[in-house]
Enzyme design. Sequence first.
Site, PDB file in Angstrom:
ATOM      1  N   LYS A   1       0.831  -1.210   0.000  1.00 22.95           N
ATOM      2  CA  LYS A   1       0.000   0.000   0.000  1.00 22.95           C
ATOM      3  C   LYS A   1       0.867   1.261   0.000  1.00 22.95           C
ATOM      4  O   LYS A   1       0.624   2.192  -0.777  1.00 22.95           O
ATOM      5  CB  LYS A   1      -0.925  -0.033   1.226  1.00 22.95           C
ATOM      6  CG  LYS A   1      -1.886   1.124   1.328  1.00 22.95           C
ATOM      7  CD  LYS A   1      -3.184   0.706   1.994  1.00 22.95           C
ATOM      8  CE  LYS A   1      -3.079   0.473   3.486  1.00 22.95           C
ATOM      9  NZ  LYS A   1      -3.003   1.737   4.247  1.00 22.95           N
TER      10      LYS A   1
ATOM     11  N   ASP B   1       2.186  -1.279  11.837  1.00 24.68           N
ATOM     12  CA  ASP B   1       0.856  -1.688  11.354  1.00 24.68           C
ATOM     13  C   ASP B   1       0.531  -3.137  11.704  1.00 24.68           C
ATOM     14  O   ASP B   1      -0.580  -3.600  11.436  1.00 24.68           O
ATOM     15  CB  ASP B   1       0.776  -1.498   9.834  1.00 24.68           C
ATOM     16  CG  ASP B   1       0.761  -0.026   9.448  1.00 24.68           C
ATOM     17  OD1 ASP B   1       0.431   0.818  10.311  1.00 24.68           O
ATOM     18  OD2 ASP B   1       1.097   0.286   8.294  1.00 24.68           O
TER      19      ASP B   1
HETATM   20  C1  S3P Z   1       2.618   4.806   6.267  1.00 24.66           C
HETATM   21  C2  S3P Z   1       3.183   5.169   7.466  1.00 24.66           C
HETATM   22  C3  S3P Z   1       2.684   4.715   8.781  1.00 24.66           C
HETATM   23  C4  S3P Z   1       1.759   3.512   8.653  1.00 24.66           C
HETATM   24  C5  S3P Z   1       0.763   3.703   7.549  1.00 24.66           C
HETATM   25  C6  S3P Z   1       1.463   3.879   6.222  1.00 24.66           C
HETATM   26  C7  S3P Z   1       3.190   5.315   5.026  1.00 24.66           C
HETATM   27  O1  S3P Z   1       1.959   5.767   9.389  1.00 24.66           O
HETATM   28  O2  S3P Z   1       1.096   3.280   9.869  1.00 24.66           O
HETATM   29  O3  S3P Z   1      -0.109   2.584   7.467  1.00 24.66           O
HETATM   30  O4  S3P Z   1       2.872   4.771   3.945  1.00 24.66           O
HETATM   31  O5  S3P Z   1       3.984   6.264   5.090  1.00 24.66           O
HETATM   32  P1  S3P Z   1       2.695   6.897  10.289  1.00 24.66           P
HETATM   33  O6  S3P Z   1       3.487   7.760   9.410  1.00 24.66           O
HETATM   34  O7  S3P Z   1       1.548   7.638  10.934  1.00 24.66           O
HETATM   35  O8  S3P Z   1       3.502   6.147  11.291  1.00 24.66           O
END
Ligand code: S3P
Length: 447
Positions: free
Chosen positions: A32, A325
Amino acid sequence: MPLPQDSAGRHINYRVQPGGPLTGYLRVPGDKSISHRAVMLGAIAEGVTNISGFLEGEDALATVEAFRALGVAIEGPDKGRVRIHGVGLHGLKKPAADLYLGNAGTAMRLLAGLMAGQEFSVTLRGDRSLTKRPMDRVANPLREMGIQVDTAAAGRPPITIYGGRPKNLHYVMPMASAQVKSCVLLAGLYAEGETSTIEPAPTRDHTERMLQGFGYPVTIEGNRASLTGGGTLKAIDIDVPADISSAAFFMVAASIAPGSDITLQHVGINATRDGIIHILKLMGADIELLNQRSVGGEAVADIRVRYAPLTGIEIPEQYVPLAIDEFPVLFVAAACADGKTVLTGARELRVKESDRIQAMADGLQALGVNAQPRADGMIIEGSHDSTIGGGDVDTHDDHRIAMSFTVAALRAAAPITVNNCAHVATSFPGFVELAQAAGIRIEQQVV
Ligand code: S3P
């Protein structure tokens, strides 16, 4: 408030029977984080970017729609292929309406950074879950860059960015967040001079890697990332690996269901994302990395997981941002592990798609598990040879809570009904079918 629906407007519950084992070769959908970034950087690159392995989940599709609304021609997705006709750093157009990003926090926070450098204003909106999440963490550094940013009360969405010429910024991040780091660096593409971030702990580095892949110099020195504004990105081909955060559900499932032996194919194992592997191994899991290779600057492997009795551990805090996550499903592993598992230093879990500490504690307690929530973590007393209870749990609108309790049912004494699962489509299209193929006795109910 109405119940969340899937894209066809249906309310979804899962009914999962106890059992297993899990066997076979599985490929979970594309990463993702990488899918979002591939669209964003492809859009502002010069030339045509071809993506394969793209995640055709609602979150990444929201990013595709947002860039179409910003005037970018995008073909697909079609079987994971997307073709983006980049418009260059200064080619985006003011959208006719607000951009709706559904459940996608990554889309909202990274787009906020990109929008800071445009000659127009944009309002970003999200669904019920996203609208509860903090955006001041990106609004504040953008304001320090001289950009006007408006949010709703308490720094929540919708968020309006009045684009312009951001000033460069050297930003010491108050929390370990790849989204905040990426937001500042993307705004920095439009600033004069050097913009840098300093993170308190390593967070996923896909933005830095992919910028470099697009030929944009980024300097990494320890916990500091920096770039100089005003360069150009040159279109490339991107092969998105399978998402380790989606593979995680099957890694835990195979670890807790006796007799299991699965191989997860072509999974991204970037060292800023592999905390799940380290933590499960510390708990005694039988995990083997096969065919390790590098694909487009990202480490990839096939991951073989066989059942092994797990033991509770104190989770080293250094792994927390690297598995951020994966804690919902790691809590399920802890419930099936002998003794006490203690998580600390994970306050960020409270501001994810749900409050993941509370949502998991509520659900585990409803199933009879001794799970004690703490401000920054959880304490779980588990057992590797006894079952957990059956019953009803709620997902709090959170895809990862839904999939975690599906996995928990493997070791339950009676069926588990997981209510409110429509959001699984944000990150894991085809979850039910893949879980069935692997040996999980899951049935989707449309209510
Ligand atoms: C992500 C960063 C994380 C993660 C999210 C995806 C990203 O969040 O929890 O599902 O793609 O940069 P945070 O930046 O809030 O830690």
